[in-house]
Write a protein that holds these residues in place. Sequence first.
Motif, PDB file in Angstrom:
ATOM      1  N   THR A  49     -53.190-100.703  70.573  1.00  0.00           N
ATOM      2  CA  THR A  49     -51.806-100.721  71.018  1.00  0.00           C
ATOM      3  C   THR A  49     -51.232-102.112  70.786  1.00  0.00           C
ATOM      4  O   THR A  49     -51.969-103.048  70.468  1.00  0.00           O
ATOM      5  CB  THR A  49     -51.709-100.365  72.510  1.00  0.00           C
ATOM      6  N   MET A  50     -49.917-102.224  70.947  1.00  0.00           N
ATOM      7  CA  MET A  50     -49.284-103.528  70.800  1.00  0.00           C
ATOM      8  C   MET A  50     -49.854-104.522  71.812  1.00  0.00           C
ATOM      9  O   MET A  50     -50.057-105.699  71.502  1.00  0.00           O
ATOM     10  CB  MET A  50     -47.772-103.401  70.983  1.00  0.00           C
ATOM     11  N   LYS A  51     -50.162-104.023  72.996  1.00  0.00           N
ATOM     12  CA  LYS A  51     -50.736-104.878  74.027  1.00  0.00           C
ATOM     13  C   LYS A  51     -52.114-105.388  73.603  1.00  0.00           C
ATOM     14  O   LYS A  51     -52.467-106.549  73.825  1.00  0.00           O
ATOM     15  CB  LYS A  51     -50.836-104.097  75.341  1.00  0.00           C
ATOM     16  N   ASP A  52     -52.900-104.523  72.945  1.00  0.00           N
ATOM     17  CA  ASP A  52     -54.230-104.923  72.461  1.00  0.00           C
ATOM     18  C   ASP A  52     -54.116-105.984  71.372  1.00  0.00           C
ATOM     19  O   ASP A  52     -54.892-106.949  71.342  1.00  0.00           O
ATOM     20  CB  ASP A  52     -54.986-103.713  71.908  1.00  0.00           C
ATOM     21  N   VAL A  53     -53.153-105.803  70.471  1.00  0.00           N
ATOM     22  CA  VAL A  53     -52.962-106.767  69.382  1.00  0.00           C
ATOM     23  C   VAL A  53     -52.588-108.140  69.938  1.00  0.00           C
ATOM     24  O   VAL A  53     -53.114-109.168  69.515  1.00  0.00           O
ATOM     25  CB  VAL A  53     -51.878-106.269  68.396  1.00  0.00           C
ATOM     26  N   LEU A  82     -43.695 -98.321  74.279  1.00  0.00           N
ATOM     27  CA  LEU A  82     -43.968 -98.927  72.979  1.00  0.00           C
ATOM     28  C   LEU A  82     -45.214 -99.809  73.002  1.00  0.00           C
ATOM     29  O   LEU A  82     -46.026 -99.779  72.070  1.00  0.00           O
ATOM     30  CB  LEU A  82     -42.758 -99.759  72.523  1.00  0.00           C
ATOM     31  N   MET A  83     -45.378-100.590  74.067  1.00  0.00           N
ATOM     32  CA  MET A  83     -46.502-101.519  74.141  1.00  0.00           C
ATOM     33  C   MET A  83     -47.823-100.801  74.390  1.00  0.00           C
ATOM     34  O   MET A  83     -48.890-101.350  74.083  1.00  0.00           O
ATOM     35  CB  MET A  83     -46.251-102.576  75.227  1.00  0.00           C
ATOM     36  N   GLU A  88     -51.010 -96.941  65.326  1.00  0.00           N
ATOM     37  CA  GLU A  88     -51.196 -95.958  64.254  1.00  0.00           C
ATOM     38  C   GLU A  88     -50.133 -94.867  64.301  1.00  0.00           C
ATOM     39  O   GLU A  88     -49.650 -94.407  63.256  1.00  0.00           O
ATOM     40  CB  GLU A  88     -52.582 -95.326  64.371  1.00  0.00           C
ATOM     41  N   THR A  89     -49.716 -94.464  65.514  1.00  0.00           N
ATOM     42  CA  THR A  89     -48.772 -93.350  65.650  1.00  0.00           C
ATOM     43  C   THR A  89     -47.408 -93.687  65.069  1.00  0.00           C
ATOM     44  O   THR A  89     -46.736 -92.815  64.532  1.00  0.00           O
ATOM     45  CB  THR A  89     -48.614 -92.957  67.124  1.00  0.00           C
ATOM     46  N   PRO A 147     -46.069 -92.481  59.824  1.00  0.00           N
ATOM     47  CA  PRO A 147     -44.996 -91.988  58.936  1.00  0.00           C
ATOM     48  C   PRO A 147     -44.685 -92.946  57.782  1.00  0.00           C
ATOM     49  O   PRO A 147     -44.118 -92.537  56.774  1.00  0.00           O
ATOM     50  CB  PRO A 147     -43.789 -91.856  59.876  1.00  0.00           C
ATOM     51  N   LEU A 148     -45.063 -94.217  57.959  1.00  0.00           N
ATOM     52  CA  LEU A 148     -44.757 -95.218  56.937  1.00  0.00           C
ATOM     53  C   LEU A 148     -45.933 -95.466  55.998  1.00  0.00           C
ATOM     54  O   LEU A 148     -45.838 -96.315  55.108  1.00  0.00           O
ATOM     55  CB  LEU A 148     -44.378 -96.549  57.610  1.00  0.00           C
ATOM     56  N   GLU A 149     -47.032 -94.730  56.186  1.00  0.00           N
ATOM     57  CA  GLU A 149     -48.270 -95.019  55.457  1.00  0.00           C
ATOM     58  C   GLU A 149     -48.082 -94.973  53.940  1.00  0.00           C
ATOM     59  O   GLU A 149     -48.516 -95.877  53.219  1.00  0.00           O
ATOM     60  CB  GLU A 149     -49.351 -94.018  55.876  1.00  0.00           C
ATOM     61  N   ARG A 150     -47.427 -93.931  53.455  1.00  0.00           N
ATOM     62  CA  ARG A 150     -47.233 -93.799  52.009  1.00  0.00           C
ATOM     63  C   ARG A 150     -46.398 -94.952  51.459  1.00  0.00           C
ATOM     64  O   ARG A 150     -46.713 -95.514  50.402  1.00  0.00           O
ATOM     65  CB  ARG A 150     -46.555 -92.466  51.705  1.00  0.00           C
ATOM     66  N   LYS A 151     -45.343 -95.290  52.188  1.00  0.00           N
ATOM     67  CA  LYS A 151     -44.488 -96.399  51.750  1.00  0.00           C
ATOM     68  C   LYS A 151     -45.253 -97.727  51.783  1.00  0.00           C
ATOM     69  O   LYS A 151     -45.078 -98.575  50.903  1.00  0.00           O
ATOM     70  CB  LYS A 151     -43.249 -96.483  52.651  1.00  0.00           C
ATOM     71  N   VAL A 152     -46.113 -97.890  52.812  1.00  0.00           N
ATOM     72  CA  VAL A 152     -46.914 -99.112  52.918  1.00  0.00           C
ATOM     73  C   VAL A 152     -47.850 -99.230  51.721  1.00  0.00           C
ATOM     74  O   VAL A 152     -47.942-100.301  51.094  1.00  0.00           O
ATOM     75  CB  VAL A 152     -47.738 -99.121  54.228  1.00  0.00           C
TER      76      VAL A 152
END
Length: 378
Positions: free
Chosen positions: A105-109, A279-280, A285-286, A290-295
């Motif tokens: 999660t954002m908190k973990d990062v 959000l945090m 990953e969730t 949706p952005l994986e292909r673009k990434v």
Amino acid sequence: MEIVGMLLVMIAVGAFIGGLTNSLAIKMLFRPYEKKYIGKWRVPFTPGVIPKRRDQLAIQLGQLVVEHLVTAESVQAKLQEEKVKNDVEHVCRKMYQQFTTQQLTMKDVLHKLDVSITEEQVEERIGKVIEQKYRNLMDANGSKQLQDVISEDFAQKLDQNIDTITTYIYNKIIAVVEEPTTKRKIEELVETYIQSKGFLGNMLLSMVSSEDIANKVHYYVKEYIQTEEGYNKIETLVQSEWTQLKQKKVEDLYRIILDDTVILTLKKQILAQLNISELMNKPIETWLKPLERKVYEQWIPQLVEQVLSKLMTYVPTMLDKLEVAKMVEKQVASFPTSRIETIILSISKKEFKLITYLGALLGGVIGLIQGLFIVFIG
């Protein structure tokens, strides 16, 4: 037979001396490692050539590496190779895949980055940014009319929804009128007004109660509002107010739009939509899925392209800062002579053997020539 024996002996002696001489010369390149003394007298040719010139060798090797091997042009050419680019992209994709599959999660990062920040602090900072951006926007457009500041689409939507807004206001007015508190307030106002008229007022109250009058006023107000004329009146007022509001300058509305309550409400609405807590605590990953292909297909190749391109411009500066020549010089100078000997022999051992054999061959040929010379002279 004596002549043949003599020739063979001289060839063998010449070959032995030639091979031994070359072998000794090769050994003397490295040995001895240190100076040798007989008493106070230093033995000539000690130390060997390479140990004696090791410092100069280190300097020359450093210059060789910088001027001919690891040059800025060679490094830049390497960075431009398609294989290097593909390898870097592959590594980046692999790292991205490993990162997204960790369910962080954002908190973990933030915790991994040793960044201590709470959800309340994030909301506070975002709130400050929202307020500052809002104030800056209002200040920058103070001399403009409101219709020039708001987007054309938004203005058109409001124009198209005047009926909806009117209906909303209309229903709110009816709801307020129908409240018991409104009826009591009308009664109080009627009574206060009639009593203010003195004798005539008191006489009127003796004949008709203030409650009856209030009921009549309340009834007629309600009836009028619910008529088509009443609705059209409200719609006309709404349309007129909206038209006038659009033509007002932003600075004329400062007391309203820069009111602390308005700003606080704006911040609350935006933060509620953002939902910082969710959000945090949501796996990264969730919202990256949706952005994986673009990434993979766009962002990583573009990032690698830009990084390598930027890196190329800094290659000369980096090599200067690294001082590759001094690095090589220092490294070679720190090598023990035995290691330098091992490195050179591992590269040129075959060639050194050929030189030894060549010396033996030349020595044998010279011995043969000498033998033939003796035979002919004798």
